[in-house]
Design a protein around this motif. Structure first.
Motif, mmCIF file in Angstrom:
data_model
loop_
_atom_site.group_PDB
_atom_site.id
_atom_site.type_symbol
_atom_site.label_atom_id
_atom_site.label_comp_id
_atom_site.label_asym_id
_atom_site.label_seq_id
_atom_site.Cartn_x
_atom_site.Cartn_y
_atom_site.Cartn_z
ATOM 1 N N ASP A 1 0.821 -1.215 0.000
ATOM 2 C CA ASP A 1 0.000 0.000 0.000
ATOM 3 C C ASP A 1 0.849 1.255 0.000
ATOM 4 N N PHE A 2 1.987 1.205 -0.692
ATOM 5 C CA PHE A 2 2.916 2.334 -0.633
ATOM 6 C C PHE A 2 2.301 3.601 -1.227
ATOM 7 N N GLY A 3 2.509 4.700 -0.511
ATOM 8 C CA GLY A 3 2.011 5.988 -0.970
ATOM 9 C C GLY A 3 0.822 6.461 -0.149
ATOM 10 N N THR A 4 0.221 5.540 0.609
ATOM 11 C CA THR A 4 -0.946 5.919 1.403
ATOM 12 C C THR A 4 -0.531 6.345 2.814
ATOM 13 N N GLY A 5 0.671 5.992 3.236
ATOM 14 C CA GLY A 5 1.155 6.390 4.558
ATOM 15 C C GLY A 5 1.797 7.762 4.450
ATOM 16 N N TYR A 6 2.683 8.068 5.372
ATOM 17 C CA TYR A 6 3.249 9.419 5.321
ATOM 18 C C TYR A 6 4.759 9.401 5.481
ATOM 19 N N SER A 7 5.390 8.284 5.137
ATOM 20 C CA SER A 7 6.840 8.214 5.262
ATOM 21 C C SER A 7 7.503 9.308 4.449
ATOM 22 N N SER A 8 8.498 9.933 5.013
ATOM 23 C CA SER A 8 9.310 10.838 4.211
ATOM 24 C C SER A 8 10.289 9.968 3.441
ATOM 25 N N LEU A 9 10.830 10.517 2.373
ATOM 26 C CA LEU A 9 11.699 9.708 1.527
ATOM 27 C C LEU A 9 13.001 9.348 2.228
ATOM 28 N N SER A 10 13.458 10.228 3.118
ATOM 29 C CA SER A 10 14.711 9.918 3.807
ATOM 30 C C SER A 10 14.491 8.763 4.793
ATOM 31 N N TYR A 11 13.298 8.707 5.340
ATOM 32 C CA TYR A 11 12.914 7.637 6.263
ATOM 33 C C TYR A 11 12.869 6.312 5.517
ATOM 34 N N LEU A 12 12.317 6.369 4.320
ATOM 35 C CA LEU A 12 12.182 5.172 3.488
ATOM 36 C C LEU A 12 13.527 4.481 3.295
ATOM 37 N N LYS A 13 14.559 5.298 3.170
ATOM 38 C CA LYS A 13 15.912 4.779 2.943
ATOM 39 C C LYS A 13 16.400 3.895 4.089
ATOM 40 N N GLN A 14 15.889 4.161 5.277
ATOM 41 C CA GLN A 14 16.365 3.423 6.451
ATOM 42 C C GLN A 14 15.650 2.088 6.640
ATOM 43 N N LEU A 15 14.576 1.862 5.871
ATOM 44 C CA LEU A 15 13.796 0.650 6.101
ATOM 45 C C LEU A 15 14.434 -0.564 5.420
ATOM 46 N N PRO A 16 14.444 -1.710 6.114
ATOM 47 C CA PRO A 16 15.017 -2.918 5.529
ATOM 48 C C PRO A 16 14.028 -3.573 4.574
ATOM 49 N N ILE A 17 13.845 -2.989 3.395
ATOM 50 C CA ILE A 17 12.880 -3.535 2.443
ATOM 51 C C ILE A 17 13.563 -3.809 1.095
#
Ligand code: C2E
Ligand code: CA
Ligand code: CA
Ligand code: CA
Length: 277
Positions: A180-196
């Motif tokens: 469901d990416f895009g429906t939350g509110y992660s900032s892009l810099s935050y996204l970088k830290q996720l183990p995905i």
């Protein structure tokens, strides 16, 4: 708790009471659903956009209650999370889906993957990592064929603890998709830290491909994902126009009614054979 219940009743009135009643009914019937074999899985195909080859399936739970009839996962998963029944149910789903995929591989469909939805309640358990690894060991499915689907809200809970569990699974070769990416509110810099390993673009952005002014959102997400070294999947693809657009933007995988609706387990082998014929 009784007091609070009464208070809520007074504030919200009859509708709230109805919700509690309905919840209680669903919870009571759900409690015995696993042991009574009322749960089953449907499998929705995911296709490699470039080659058109089948990548594998997403497992989607179905509940046919002898008393309530078919209950949508949209209504019972939330309740299962609230009363923690999602823990045994989620483990059942993972085990059944891995076993099913290993069986398919044994029948000669060697490259097929499986994607399984995981609830935050499961990820908060101390032994989540061990549970996943022991399911793989028991079923004999190699880790690189398993992908776990999580949502951004998971990281609200306890970022460090959950990240390290996912990181450990990722290191074993298991894929981690942000659903469901895009429906939350992660900032892009935050996204970088996720183990995905994968971004799964929410259906709402795929729907908006049909509106020229909104198209750029879907293609921007593909570009961002690729810039971060991630695979990108589009869910909810329903039309040839959406598929053509996603091919042009080089989205890696697609899933949706245009390929197939979720298929009951017993019909999957027939669907695969029909597609190859
Ligand atoms: P989701 O993970 O976002 O799954 C996609 C949902 O969209 C599925 O609904 C699927 O049937 C539906 N769908 C797929 N392609 C299309 C399309 O082209 N058009 C339309 N209109 N819909 C499409 P479903 O099976 O009712 O599941 C609803 C949600 O329930 C899932 O959303 C997921 O969040 C949850 N869920 C389902 N199975 C499980 C499970 O085993 N565990 C957990 N924790 N959650 C699950
Ligand atoms: Ca999903
Ligand atoms: Ca989704
Ligand atoms: Ca969605």
């Amino acid at each position: 708790a009784k007091e609070a219940g009464k208070g809520s009743y007074m504030i919200y009135g009859q509708e709230m009471q109805q919700y509690f009643d309905e919840r209680m009914i669903i919870e009571n019937h759900l409690r015995s659903a696993v042991s009574n074999n009322e749960l089953s899985l449907h499998y929705q195909p995911l296709v490699d956009t470039g080659t058109g080859e089948l990548w594998g399936f997403e497992a989607l739970i179905r509940w046919n209650s002898p008393v309530l009839g078919f209950v949508s996962p949209l209504s019972f998963i939330r309740i299962a999370e609230d009363c923690r029944l999602i823990v045994p149910i989620g483990e059942w789903v993972l085990r059944a889906a891995c076993r099913f995929t290993k069986d398919l591989q044994n029948q000669g469909y060697e490259g097929y993957h499986i994607s399984v939805n995981i609830s935050v309640i499961q990820l908060m358990l101390d032994d989540f990592t061990e549970m996943v690894l022991s399911v793989l060991e028991d079923t004999g499915l190699a880790p690189e064929y398993l992908e776990l689907e999580i949502t951004e809200s998971i990281f609200m809970e306890s970022f460090e603890a959950i990240s390290s569990k996912l990181e450990a699974l990722k290191e074993r070769g298991i894929g981690i998709a942000l659903d469901d990416f895009g429906t939350g509110y992660s900032s892009l810099s935050y996204l970088k830290q996720l183990p995905i390993t994968t971004l799964k673009i929410d259906k709402s952005f795929i729907d908006s491909i049909d509106t020229p002014n909104n198209r750029s959102l879907a293609s921007s997400i593909v570009t961002i994902g690729h810039d971060m070294g991630l695979n990108v999947t589009a869910e909810g693809v329903e039309t040839p126009e959406q598929l053509a657009f996603l091919e042009r933007t080089r989205c890696d995988k697609i899933q949706g009614y245009y390929i197939s609706k979720p298929i009951p387990e017993k019909e999957v082998a027939g669907w695969v054979a029909g597609r190859m014929a």
